[in-house]
Design an enzyme around this catalytic site. Structure first.
Site, mmCIF file in Angstrom:
data_model
loop_
_atom_site.group_PDB
_atom_site.id
_atom_site.type_symbol
_atom_site.label_atom_id
_atom_site.label_comp_id
_atom_site.label_asym_id
_atom_site.label_seq_id
_atom_site.Cartn_x
_atom_site.Cartn_y
_atom_site.Cartn_z
ATOM 1 N N HIS A 8 0.801 -1.226 0.000
ATOM 2 C CA HIS A 8 0.000 0.000 0.000
ATOM 3 C C HIS A 8 0.832 1.274 0.000
ATOM 4 O O HIS A 8 0.292 2.364 -0.188
ATOM 5 C CB HIS A 8 -0.924 0.014 1.222
ATOM 6 C CG HIS A 8 -1.700 -1.253 1.380
ATOM 7 N ND1 HIS A 8 -1.303 -2.283 2.222
ATOM 8 C CD2 HIS A 8 -2.836 -1.671 0.775
ATOM 9 C CE1 HIS A 8 -2.162 -3.270 2.133
ATOM 10 N NE2 HIS A 8 -3.100 -2.934 1.267
ATOM 11 N N ARG A 28 -6.338 16.802 1.696
ATOM 12 C CA ARG A 28 -5.866 17.538 2.876
ATOM 13 C C ARG A 28 -4.384 17.281 3.105
ATOM 14 O O ARG A 28 -3.647 18.160 3.553
ATOM 15 C CB ARG A 28 -6.670 17.149 4.111
ATOM 16 C CG ARG A 28 -6.406 18.064 5.311
ATOM 17 C CD ARG A 28 -7.242 17.676 6.508
ATOM 18 N NE ARG A 28 -8.652 17.876 6.248
ATOM 19 C CZ ARG A 28 -9.617 17.172 6.825
ATOM 20 N NH1 ARG A 28 -9.327 16.220 7.682
ATOM 21 N NH2 ARG A 28 -10.890 17.414 6.544
ATOM 22 N N GLY A 93 -8.197 15.280 11.611
ATOM 23 C CA GLY A 93 -9.420 14.931 10.891
ATOM 24 C C GLY A 93 -10.597 15.796 11.276
ATOM 25 O O GLY A 93 -10.480 16.768 12.018
ATOM 26 N N SER A 94 -11.742 15.396 10.773
ATOM 27 C CA SER A 94 -12.993 16.074 11.101
ATOM 28 C C SER A 94 -13.835 15.153 11.974
ATOM 29 O O SER A 94 -13.654 13.936 11.980
ATOM 30 C CB SER A 94 -13.755 16.447 9.828
ATOM 31 O OG SER A 94 -14.007 15.294 9.030
ATOM 32 N N GLU A 182 -16.139 10.143 15.055
ATOM 33 C CA GLU A 182 -15.324 10.065 13.846
ATOM 34 C C GLU A 182 -15.148 8.585 13.521
ATOM 35 O O GLU A 182 -15.888 7.753 14.046
ATOM 36 C CB GLU A 182 -13.998 10.820 14.015
ATOM 37 C CG GLU A 182 -13.187 10.490 15.251
ATOM 38 C CD GLU A 182 -12.307 9.286 15.054
ATOM 39 O OE1 GLU A 182 -11.252 9.425 14.414
ATOM 40 O OE2 GLU A 182 -12.653 8.190 15.558
ATOM 41 N N MET A 183 -14.164 8.220 12.689
ATOM 42 C CA MET A 183 -14.143 6.832 12.214
ATOM 43 C C MET A 183 -12.762 6.172 12.199
ATOM 44 O O MET A 183 -12.626 5.081 11.645
ATOM 45 C CB MET A 183 -14.750 6.753 10.807
ATOM 46 C CG MET A 183 -16.177 7.239 10.707
ATOM 47 S SD MET A 183 -16.933 6.958 9.087
ATOM 48 C CE MET A 183 -17.192 5.179 9.137
ATOM 49 N N ASP A 207 -19.488 19.164 11.726
ATOM 50 C CA ASP A 207 -20.946 19.062 11.559
ATOM 51 C C ASP A 207 -21.599 18.695 12.881
ATOM 52 O O ASP A 207 -20.923 18.286 13.835
ATOM 53 C CB ASP A 207 -21.296 18.014 10.491
ATOM 54 C CG ASP A 207 -20.867 16.614 10.895
ATOM 55 O OD1 ASP A 207 -21.731 15.836 11.326
ATOM 56 O OD2 ASP A 207 -19.661 16.300 10.793
#
Length: 235
Positions: A8, A28, A93-94, A182-183, A207
């Site tokens: 990867h 980003r 991140g968001s 988040e994830m 958000d």
């Protein structure tokens, strides 16, 4: 036989700095490289997951996207820690606000990461886990924010394996004091713990799942600069 390049990551040995910033979005990653790093060079572009290494105020720093979700974060953080000898990964991140005292663009830091994922079972523990960030990076991030006049909010976050979650856990987690959803953080923290490395997730609120209020994808990509600056200061 060398294990790098990996399936990867096409980078060669020594291409990554000891600290890697990891946004989810490859755009980003490019934004950080173009706006904050000097002498930045592309070291990975497999599957469009862009990774760069350059300098920030004289320090060598890398930035590479993780993609979305814990399976993707699990792959990239494992390979960076295990094969490329990276010591620190800082997720930038968001996140969606669960605590309604937060506001759009607030910066939260995941001290621990609740999760609905079974990612941690691979390590042999079959109970519930809420892995923690690195204290070294957390204390440094809080101090860097203070110097910048920014006050990050530390606390528990929730790493979900499901974006469109029909079980609707948000109100339950809100009642448990979880700041945001988040994830990726839980997988990152578990890999860091397994490899005796350091990790932290610094997120900007993008958000509000309860009200539908949110920022555009372009705003998320290009305007979360305070979060990026805190990460770079502690790199």
């Amino acid at each position: 036989m060398s294990s790098i390049p990996t399936p990867h990551i096409a980078a060669k040995a020594g291409d990554f700095a000891k600290t890697v910033l990891m946004p989810g979005d490859p755009k980003r990653s490019r934004f950080v490289a173009e706006h904050f790093l000097t002498n930045a060079r592309l070291v990975n572009d497999v599957r469009g997951v862009q990774g760069y290494t350059g300098e920030y105020h004289g320090k060598e720093v890398s930035v590479m996207a993780s993609g979305m979700g814990m399976p993707s974060m699990g792959i990239y953080s494992y390979e960076l820690f295990h094969f490329y000898d990276v010591e620190n990964i800082i997720r930038i991140g968001s996140a969606g606000m669960l605590n309604q005292s937060l506001h759009l663009r607030d910066i939260v830091i995941g001290m621990s990461a609740y999760t609905n994922s079974n990612f941690g079972v691979q390590f042999g523990f079959h109970g519930n886990v809420a892995p923690c960030c690195s204290w070294k990076l957390l204390s440094a991030a809080m101090e860097a924010g203070k110097k910048m006049g920014v006050v990050p909010i530390p606390g528990a976050i929730y790493s979900s394996d499901i974006f469109y979650d029909e079980s609707e856990p948000d109100r339950i987690l809100q009642g448990l004091g979880v700041l945001a959803v988040e994830m990726e953080a839980a997988a990152l923290y578990l890999n860091a713990s397994r490899h005796n490395k350091h990790a932290i997730s610094i997120c900007t609120i993008s958000d509000n799942p309860f009200t539908g209020e949110g920022l555009s994808s372009e705003e998320r990509q290009n305007s979360f600069t305070q979060m990026m600056e805190i990460a770079l200061e502690i790199a």
